[in-house]
Design an enzyme around this catalytic site. Structure first.
Site, short mmCIF file in Angstrom:
data_model
loop_
_atom_site.label_atom_id
_atom_site.label_comp_id
_atom_site.label_asym_id
_atom_site.label_seq_id
_atom_site.Cartn_x
_atom_site.Cartn_y
_atom_site.Cartn_z
CG HIS A 1 0.80 -1.83 0.77
ND1 HIS A 1 1.03 -0.92 -0.31
CD2 HIS A 1 1.49 -1.75 1.56
CE1 HIS A 1 2.29 -0.12 0.28
NE2 HIS A 1 2.75 -0.86 1.47
S1 FES Z 1 -1.47 -1.50 -2.56
FE1 FES Z 1 -0.32 -0.15 -1.64
S2 FES Z 1 0.95 0.98 -3.35
FE2 FES Z 1 -0.50 -0.45 -4.20
#
Ligand code: FES
Length: 216
Positions: free
Chosen positions: A173
């Site tokens: 993410h």
């Molecule tokens: S940014 Fe979501 S798990 Fe690392």
């Protein structure tokens, strides 16, 4: 009635019970049977109890999985990392160059928790480089967002852009961490990466999982 008549009257259809004294062999047989029955019953109880006793003891594998990990850090080149496993998690040992360590102070304003106020490290690593030795970082390599393992992007610039000082990027993410595992503002990860308890057994040997005070 004479004794003779009386004996005659009680003889005939009535059953005569006779009890003979047990012989030595009989007594030995009886003792043998009693002893055998006791042994069998004790063995049966032990077998029945063994699964419960076994389930109470931690298995060797479980103990090994939680045990501290000894790591020889002598072969890690400057600017590189070594990954080991501790409690099933990846742990990075980052051998920072002097320049990498110096750069840690340059981007504090871009970090969510530059002074490591959230307890994600032992107290002896609550410092500018989150380390016992400035150039050696020890960090659990799991993103504090949802637990993915970030990708090392150790060198400056590159596909991370010109302003990148080196660190780790979580592709899940988009969380970004610096070379001491501190999280950049704007990342979904809420906190810095975890620094596990650790200590140096000698100049080049780390023990990960327990510190000098014995705290794990
Ligand atoms: S940014 Fe979501 S798990 Fe690392």
């Amino acid at each position: 009635m004479s004794d003779k008549d009386s004996a005659k009257k009680h003889s005939g259809k009535s059953t005569q019970l006779s009890f003979s004294e047990p012989t030595k062999t009989d007594l030995e047989k009886r003792q043998f049977l009693i002893t055998s029955a006791s042994v069998m019953s004790a063995a049966g109880a032990a077998v029945a109890a063994s699964p419960f006793v076994g389930s109470m003891l931690p298995s060797e594998r479980a103990k090994a999985a939680g045990a501290p990990v000894k790591v020889d850090i002598s072969g890690i080149p400057e600017g590189e990392i070594k990954t080991v496993k501790w409690r099933g998690k990846p742990v990075w040992i980052i051998h920072r160059t002097d320049e990498m360590t110096a750069d840690l102070a340059k981007h504090n304003d871009q970090l969510s928790d530059p002074d490591c106020d959230v307890e994600q490290q032992p107290i002896y690593c609550k410092n500018a480089d989150r380390s016992i030795k400035p150039n050696i970082g020890v960090v659990v390599g799991l993103c504090t967002h949802l637990g993915c393992s970030p990708t090392p992007k150790l060198k400056e610039g590159g596909d991370m852009g010109e302003s990148w000082d080196g660190g780790f990027f979580c592709p899940c993410h988009g969380s970004k961490f610096d070379l001491s595992g501190r999280v950049y503002k704007g990342s979904p990860a809420p906190t810095n990466l975890v620094v596990p308890p650790h200590q140096y057994l000698d100049e080049m040997t780390l023990l990960i999982g327990v510190d000098e005070k014995g705290e794990a």
